[in-house]
Design a protein around this motif. Structure first.
Motif, mmCIF file in Angstrom:
data_model
loop_
_atom_site.group_PDB
_atom_site.id
_atom_site.type_symbol
_atom_site.label_atom_id
_atom_site.label_comp_id
_atom_site.label_asym_id
_atom_site.label_seq_id
_atom_site.Cartn_x
_atom_site.Cartn_y
_atom_site.Cartn_z
ATOM 1 N N SER A 333 0.910 -1.163 0.139
ATOM 2 C CA SER A 333 -0.072 -0.148 0.018
ATOM 3 C C SER A 333 0.732 1.307 -0.032
ATOM 4 O O SER A 333 2.278 1.032 -0.068
ATOM 5 N N THR A 334 0.331 2.587 0.095
ATOM 6 C CA THR A 334 0.994 3.499 -0.186
ATOM 7 C C THR A 334 0.411 4.788 0.870
ATOM 8 O O THR A 334 -0.724 4.857 0.971
ATOM 9 N N THR A 335 1.264 5.730 1.167
ATOM 10 C CA THR A 335 0.964 6.917 1.899
ATOM 11 C C THR A 335 0.093 7.894 0.975
ATOM 12 O O THR A 335 0.069 7.656 -0.130
ATOM 13 N N THR A 336 -0.613 8.708 1.649
ATOM 14 C CA THR A 336 -1.488 9.483 0.723
ATOM 15 C C THR A 336 -1.678 10.967 1.271
ATOM 16 O O THR A 336 -1.621 10.882 2.640
ATOM 17 N N ARG A 337 -2.070 11.901 0.656
ATOM 18 C CA ARG A 337 -2.537 13.204 0.861
ATOM 19 C C ARG A 337 -3.877 13.300 1.351
ATOM 20 O O ARG A 337 -4.203 14.100 2.241
ATOM 21 N N ARG A 353 -5.820 4.798 10.942
ATOM 22 C CA ARG A 353 -5.296 5.840 10.252
ATOM 23 C C ARG A 353 -3.988 6.051 11.109
ATOM 24 O O ARG A 353 -4.225 6.366 12.331
ATOM 25 N N LEU A 354 -2.885 6.481 10.345
ATOM 26 C CA LEU A 354 -1.755 6.758 10.995
ATOM 27 C C LEU A 354 -1.527 8.339 10.399
ATOM 28 O O LEU A 354 -1.682 8.452 8.929
ATOM 29 N N ALA A 355 -1.226 9.422 11.125
ATOM 30 C CA ALA A 355 -1.198 10.770 10.496
ATOM 31 C C ALA A 355 0.323 11.119 10.906
ATOM 32 O O ALA A 355 0.927 10.768 12.075
ATOM 33 N N PHE A 356 0.985 11.978 9.954
ATOM 34 C CA PHE A 356 2.406 12.233 10.047
ATOM 35 C C PHE A 356 2.668 13.555 9.348
ATOM 36 O O PHE A 356 1.860 13.793 8.295
ATOM 37 N N PRO A 357 3.495 14.394 9.564
ATOM 38 C CA PRO A 357 3.890 15.749 8.749
ATOM 39 C C PRO A 357 4.417 14.990 7.520
ATOM 40 O O PRO A 357 4.999 14.288 7.516
ATOM 41 N N ASP A 364 3.468 22.879 -2.137
ATOM 42 C CA ASP A 364 2.347 23.772 -1.694
ATOM 43 C C ASP A 364 2.666 23.940 -0.147
ATOM 44 O O ASP A 364 1.383 24.177 0.464
ATOM 45 N N GLY A 365 3.554 23.641 0.630
ATOM 46 C CA GLY A 365 3.795 23.875 1.845
ATOM 47 C C GLY A 365 3.572 22.647 2.666
ATOM 48 O O GLY A 365 3.215 21.618 2.312
ATOM 49 N N PRO A 366 3.877 22.777 4.070
ATOM 50 C CA PRO A 366 3.772 21.669 5.047
ATOM 51 C C PRO A 366 2.362 21.398 5.220
ATOM 52 O O PRO A 366 1.296 21.917 4.921
ATOM 53 N N GLY A 367 2.135 19.895 5.469
ATOM 54 C CA GLY A 367 0.717 19.465 5.535
ATOM 55 C C GLY A 367 0.761 18.139 6.177
ATOM 56 O O GLY A 367 1.647 17.463 6.183
ATOM 57 N N GLU A 368 -0.414 17.506 6.414
ATOM 58 C CA GLU A 368 -0.388 16.334 7.400
ATOM 59 C C GLU A 368 -0.466 15.273 6.137
ATOM 60 O O GLU A 368 -1.213 15.571 4.893
ATOM 61 N N LEU A 395 11.121 13.019 8.104
ATOM 62 C CA LEU A 395 10.963 11.563 8.159
ATOM 63 C C LEU A 395 11.217 10.711 9.035
ATOM 64 O O LEU A 395 10.780 9.723 9.848
ATOM 65 N N HIS A 396 12.407 11.227 9.971
ATOM 66 C CA HIS A 396 13.115 10.420 10.902
ATOM 67 C C HIS A 396 12.492 10.932 12.419
ATOM 68 O O HIS A 396 13.005 10.567 13.341
ATOM 69 N N ALA A 397 11.982 12.148 12.376
ATOM 70 C CA ALA A 397 11.589 12.815 13.596
ATOM 71 C C ALA A 397 10.638 12.219 14.467
ATOM 72 O O ALA A 397 9.887 11.580 14.111
ATOM 73 N N PRO A 398 10.459 12.589 15.780
ATOM 74 C CA PRO A 398 9.604 12.094 16.523
ATOM 75 C C PRO A 398 8.134 12.596 15.923
ATOM 76 O O PRO A 398 8.174 13.844 15.529
ATOM 77 N N GLY A 399 7.077 11.659 15.805
ATOM 78 C CA GLY A 399 5.965 11.957 15.303
ATOM 79 C C GLY A 399 5.954 11.905 13.821
ATOM 80 O O GLY A 399 4.767 12.167 13.280
ATOM 81 N N GLY A 400 7.205 11.753 13.211
ATOM 82 C CA GLY A 400 7.342 11.514 11.628
ATOM 83 C C GLY A 400 6.564 10.037 11.126
ATOM 84 O O GLY A 400 6.431 9.193 11.863
ATOM 85 N N LEU A 401 6.973 9.764 10.065
ATOM 86 C CA LEU A 401 6.262 8.672 9.357
ATOM 87 C C LEU A 401 6.868 7.486 10.354
ATOM 88 O O LEU A 401 6.260 6.369 10.511
ATOM 89 N N LEU A 402 8.421 7.279 10.181
ATOM 90 C CA LEU A 402 8.768 6.234 10.859
ATOM 91 C C LEU A 402 8.478 5.966 12.154
ATOM 92 O O LEU A 402 8.428 4.877 12.589
ATOM 93 N N ALA A 403 8.240 6.978 12.863
ATOM 94 C CA ALA A 403 8.058 7.019 14.331
ATOM 95 C C ALA A 403 6.428 6.388 14.335
ATOM 96 O O ALA A 403 6.196 5.638 15.106
ATOM 97 N N GLN A 404 5.551 6.826 13.613
ATOM 98 C CA GLN A 404 4.228 6.449 13.622
ATOM 99 C C GLN A 404 4.169 4.843 13.270
ATOM 100 O O GLN A 404 3.383 3.893 13.808
#
Length: 813
Positions: A333-337, A353-357, A364-368, A395-404
């Protein structure tokens, strides 16, 4: 087995009707979107629902083989395939695999400075920049050889209203016309009212259009589904906890080296050829073996999810399929906007659902961002596959994709595919000829010489004008682009001129306040010595006034130029080269009069992708569409310079771009209407506003102070309103909906208007609109629900009759 659309269907009454396969292919979920309630969730796409890689890839390959059978060997050998970002990038690639010999390209939302845009188009219900086409090979869409351009195969996951496909067809047919198009989708869900629009395009253009899909059907929606869906989302938000863990500890995933072949593209963002396909197939077994070894073998890897990243779907998919063939228990599967409600129920398609920055510095700027159905999926290992542009600290930060992901599986691994960034092509080393200096008054325009330099070529001696009706028909039939000719200049009646004078007297102070505010924001936030570059021609009076404000208030003489930008064709590249040679691009501030729905805002951002150093953010006098963050006001009011044409813009026509007149080293063209000097009010308009500068100085200071602390981020509310109006009026083309006083005036002066929607009680701001509508016999419909003061609707299917053998509005005289 419970259908994964049951939960939504039971609560909202949404039904799928059609082929028996539909429920096996699609489930239902609820969007977190105020404009559309439901989401059709594919179980075989590999986006929201983890699925066997062989199933995901196999559905695309099967569709590709059906297209190959439809075309026959000769046509199939000349075909090119285009997929849609983000959900259909892998599906389109798999369709190209099924065709075997076809090169592949997918649209993208990632700007790449080294690659000029080959086109772009809008996706209905999207507020972000929609789709860019950035092929590495400039001749990508011209494949076909002596027999002419081959078929174009367009691939999307679902074919619903058909808006996105029609926008694509119109854009590409204007640039690269061909006689055969094939639309491919997993499911064709068009309603009866939408089905005929594709046939109408085929009839207009003379092209054949085929549709290939695994299943067909429709979605039946209750009338109040949007309001009920929003309430249901709010209720569920109050009952369930979001799985986002913003304070999750940073993790150190197992990093796997793929051994990705040097120079092999990571997907179809810039094109993927049959030779690339052969190289990838040859390299896949070795890369799969490295992954298996890095995970400690099949037993230690356990149940594996290969998780792709937004548009990067195909490379992770074929890696997952190679792991499947190597004996691993693997899903893809794949991550999505896309923000979607998660409900842990077997009758609902999105269980978790996992949400991350965002972690790829999006344009178009930062977003979830989100990963669905990963938590609770029983995975022992999640292998995240990203490209090198997305391998960032975020990607590697706390709350980022890998942490989630670490909250959803015992083991997380990471593989990075090198992001393919094409090297700009230099077909020859010859330096282009020296570009001419800007044109200035009084030889070109009635403005003072220092007020503006026009980076244009003078086409005053060329016959370019055509009747409005003739131009409209040629444009809508695809026989001509609106920038290839000029409308006959509107000559105002005495009654209309009196309205203009009254409007200027009543609004000069308001305009002066907006001019001062936007100029002060530019000086404070963009550059202390900005180079003003107005977008001809609506932006030119505003640029002149901004220059006058800087001189009046600060004693600063700002350079000011006017350049051409054409919707669907981009900005004048030679003008940009001249600017870059004479000024620091970082100091350039693009200026326009007002925003409507934001099409030019997007066009400029796309056009500047190949010109690093220029800031695409436009400064405007009025931003009723909420499309920019540097503006004088967001009110939709009458700017008198919008009431007239050349006679309030230095006697300069709108700009012209035609191949027989504008060569590769020429500026775009325009005409200087010297013969209209007796009616010219350009300098009078500027003087009337400048006379109010002292009067509004204190108010400007207060507005700038308030703006500095306000949230001025664009919301694109205007774009959402235009989409809604387009659909409710049955137009189905956002380009025919022109919102705001300025754009509505243009519709009445230059196009074939259908009707005008006016906010009830708008008063004096619409006096000239009502007069023009009366003169042209156009109905004005009063509304209470308009976010704009008014909206002009261009006739959606104007046909006056033949306009000449070649379909052009104007010959090459």
């Amino acid at each position: 087995m419970v259908w994964t659309g049951t939960w939504v269907s039971d609560r909202l009454g949404i039904e799928l009707a059609g082929d028996d396969e539909l429920r096996g292919l699609l489930g239902l979920a609820l969007r977190r979107n105020p404009r559309r309630a439901h989401l059709l969730v594919s179980g075989v796409l590999g986006k929201h629902v983890p699925q066997l890689p062989s199933v995901v890839h196999g559905h695309g390959v099967t569709l590709g083989r059906r297209v190959r059978a439809l075309l026959g060997p000769e046509e199939a050998a000349r075909a090119v395939v285009l997929g849609y970002a983000e959900t259909a990038t892998a599906l389109g690639h798999a369709v190209a695999d099924g065709l075997e010999t076809a090169p592949y390209l997918h649209s993208t939302r990632r700007l790449v400075a080294s690659v000029p845009s080959a086109g772009g188009f809008e996706e209905s219900h999207s507020h972000a920049t929609s789709h860019l086409l950035l092929p590495e090979d400039p001749a990508f869409f011209d494949r076909g050889g002596e027999a002419g351009r081959g078929p174009l195969v367009l691939v999307d996951d679902e074919f619903s209203t058909g808006n996105t496909v029609l926008n694509t067809l119109r854009d590409l047919h204007a640039r690269h016309p061909r006689d055969h198009y094939v639309i491919v989708a997993l499911v064709d869900m068009r309603a009866a009212g939408d089905a005929g629009r594709l046939a109408a395009f085929a009839e207009e253009t003379g092209a054949r259009v085929d549709v290939v899909a695994h299943a067909r059907g429709t979605v039946r929606l209750p009338e109040d589904v949007l309001a009920r869906g929003l309430r249901l989302v709010e209720e569920q938000d109050g009952r369930t906890a979001d799985p986002l863990v913003p304070c999750a500890p940073a993790v150190a995933p197992v990093r796997l080296e793929l051994g990705w072949p040097a120079g092999l593209p990571d997907g179809g963002r810039h094109g993927f050829t049959p030779d690339h396909r052969a190289r990838l197939r040859e390299a896949l077994p070795a890369m799969a073996a490295r992954i298996v070894d890095g995970l400690g073998g099949p037993e230690q890897a356990g149940r594996v999810l290969v998780l792709g990243f937004e548009e990067l779907m195909y490379a992770p998919l074929v890696l997952a399929r190679a792991l499947e063939e190597a004996g691993l228990d693997v899903r893809f599967s794949t991550t999505t906007r896309s923000p979607v409600l998660a409900v842990d129920d077997p009758g609902y398609a999105i269980r978790t659902r996992l949400a991350f920055p965002a972690h790829d510095d999006p344009a178009d700027g930062p977003g979830e961002r989100y990963a669905y159905n990963v938590a609770g999926g029983g995975f022992d290992t999640v292998l995240a596959v990203v490209d090198s542009a997305a391998d960032t600290p975020a990607l590697h930060a706390p709350g980022g994709l890998l942490a989630q992901l670490a909250t959803a599986a015992p083991r997380v691994a990471l593989a990075v595919v090198p992001a393919h960034t094409p090297v700009p092509r230099t077909p020859d080393r010859q330096e282009p000829p020296v570009l001419p200096a800007p044109l200035r008054g009084p030889d070109f325009s009635s403005y003072e010489p220092d007020d503006v330099g026009w980076l244009l070529q003078d086409l005053s001696a060329v016959r370019l004008e055509a009747p409005v009706e003739e131009r409209e028909e040629a444009v809508q039939r695809g026989g001509a682009h609106y920038a290839e000719s000029l409308p006959v200049e509107y000559q105002p009646t005495e009654e209309y001129q009196e309205l203009y004078r009254d409007a200027l007297a009543g609004s000069a102070a308001r305009i002066a306040r907006a001019v001062g505010t936007v100029t002060e924001l530019v000086l404070a936030e963009r550059s202390p010595r900005p180079v003003l570059v107005s977008l001809a021609r609506a932006g030119t009076p505003v640029g002149v006034l901004m220059r006058r404000w800087a001189r009046h208030r600060h004693g600063t003489e700002l350079p000011h130029y006017a350049v051409s930008i054409v919707r669907g064709r981009g900005i004048d590249a030679n003008a940009l080269r001249w600017l870059a040679a004479h000024h620091d691009p970082a100091d350039v501030v693009f200026v326009d009069g007002w925003t409507g729905k934001g099409a030019i805002t997007r066009e400029l951002a796309d056009a500047l992708a190949g010109f690093p150093g220029f800031d695409p953010e436009i400064a405007v006098l009025a931003d009723p569409g909420s499309c920019v963050r540097t503006y004088g006001t967001r009110e939709d009011f009458l700017i008198p310079s919008a009431c007239l044409n050349s006679t309030v813009s230095g006697l300069i026509s709108r700009t012209v771009l035609r191949d027989d007149l504008v060569g590769p080293h020429d500026y775009h063209g325009a005409k200087f209407y010297r013969e209209l000097s007796g009616s010219d009010v350009s300098r009078d308009f500027v003087a009337a506003v400048e006379d109010r500068f002292d009067e509004v100085a204190d108010a400007v200071d207060q507005q700038v102070k308030e703006a500095a602390s306000a949230d001025r981020a664009p919301t694109w509310e205007g774009w959402a309103a235009v989409e809604r109006i387009s659909e409710e009026q049955g137009i189905h083309d956002v380009n025919l909906v022109k919102p705001g006083v300025g754009e509505t005036t243009r519709v009445l002066l230059r196009r074939v208007p259908w009707k005008i929607l006016a906010r009830r009680g708008a008063g004096a701001d619409l006096a000239h609109i009502r007069l023009l509508a009366k003169q042209r016999g156009v109905p004005v419909e009063e509304r209470d629900d308009l976010p704009y003061t008014c909206v002009g609707l261009i006739h959606p299917r104007y046909t006056r009759g033949a306009t000449g053998a070649d379909g052009k509005a104007v010959g090459s005289a």
